[in-house]
Design a protein around this motif. Structure first.
Motif, mmCIF file in Angstrom:
data_model
loop_
_atom_site.group_PDB
_atom_site.id
_atom_site.type_symbol
_atom_site.label_atom_id
_atom_site.label_comp_id
_atom_site.label_asym_id
_atom_site.label_seq_id
_atom_site.Cartn_x
_atom_site.Cartn_y
_atom_site.Cartn_z
ATOM 1 N N TYR A 180 -4.885 3.634 4.625
ATOM 2 C CA TYR A 180 -3.423 3.688 4.642
ATOM 3 C C TYR A 180 -2.909 5.119 4.697
ATOM 4 N N SER A 181 -3.453 5.854 5.636
ATOM 5 C CA SER A 181 -2.991 7.227 5.784
ATOM 6 C C SER A 181 -2.982 7.593 7.260
ATOM 7 N N HIS B 238 0.824 -1.207 0.000
ATOM 8 C CA HIS B 238 0.000 0.000 0.000
ATOM 9 C C HIS B 238 0.861 1.260 0.000
ATOM 10 N N ILE C 169 7.132 2.111 3.982
ATOM 11 C CA ILE C 169 6.705 1.292 5.133
ATOM 12 C C ILE C 169 7.929 0.896 5.970
ATOM 13 N N TRP D 185 1.369 4.337 1.480
ATOM 14 C CA TRP D 185 0.987 5.081 2.685
ATOM 15 C C TRP D 185 1.139 6.586 2.484
ATOM 16 N N ILE E 269 3.428 0.307 10.885
ATOM 17 C CA ILE E 269 2.409 0.305 9.828
ATOM 18 C C ILE E 269 2.675 -0.900 8.908
#
Ligand SMILES: [Zn+2]
Length: 215
Positions: free
Chosen positions: A15-16, A2, A203, A4, A214
């Motif tokens: 994803y924030s 993802h 990430i 982020w 995360i």
């Protein structure tokens, strides 16, 4: 993998990390909480106590911020400094990053970094400063979050990204309305790296500097 978005003011984005500020925090949502330099009131300590409590008890508070300095807006700089130092120390204690807002005040950041033995990891958000300043900051635990400025040809952000150590980068939308995917795509073109590689890097970068992970 993802993409982020580590700093956004838009709610309900997956994803924030939502900049929650003083608003009510929804359970389970990754947020950053802090006193923005524009909003440091003379009695900021009361607001800080609430932030401290929330950040300590809620594991979804992934960062402290935005905190920092702004010489163009907000209360007198001594007040801003006091609130920043308290928030930096909280981030350091919790071992989570501090998201920095810094306008015409990099000297104050350097003063802090040179005097503080145990600074938190600091992510300068909306990075669009000159490469020379980025180089000055590299000896310290400072990271660079690139947003919409990256999409402007010949911007400082564009130039800095190309020279930035890959383990110091993050991406964000802030309050821009630009989609996070566009920022990653722009970075992918500039760095000649696939978006998936950048997503994985961000990430890994986050997890290397924060106790709250995360995925
Ligand atoms: Zn912001």
């Amino acid at each position: 993998m993802h993409c982020w978005d580590i700093h956004t003011h838009r709610e309900r984005q997956p994803y924030s990390i939502l900049q929650a500020g003083g608003t009510k925090i929804e359970a389970g949502i990754p947020v950053s909480v802090g006193i923005h330099p524009w909003e440091v009131a003379p009695n900021w300590e009361a607001a800080f106590e609430k932030i401290k409590q929330e950040a300590t008890q809620n594991p979804r508070v992934l960062a402290i911020g935005e905190a920092g300095f702004d010489r163009l807006k907000g209360p007198e700089i001594l007040l801003q400094k006091a609130a920043f130092y308290a928030q930096a120390s909280l981030a350091s204690q919790l071992e989570i990053p501090l998201i920095l807002h810094c306008v015409k005040s990099h000297d104050l950041l350097l003063e802090y970094l040179k005097s503080e033995k145990n600074p938190p990891n600091i992510i300068w958000h909306g990075w669009n400063q000159k490469p020379a300043l980025a180089r000055q900051l590299l000896p310290f635990p400072v990271f660079f979050s690139f947003g919409k400025q990256l999409l402007h040809p010949h911007s400082n952000a564009e130039q800095c990204l190309k020279g930035c150590p890959i383990d110091r980068i993050f991406f964000e939308t802030d309050d821009s309305g630009v989609e996070i995917d566009s920022i990653y795509q722009g970075a992918s073109l500039l760095l000649q790296l696939p978006v998936a590689r950048l997503a994985a890097q961000v990430i890994a970068n986050w997890n290397a500097i924060s106790k709250r992970k995360i995925a």
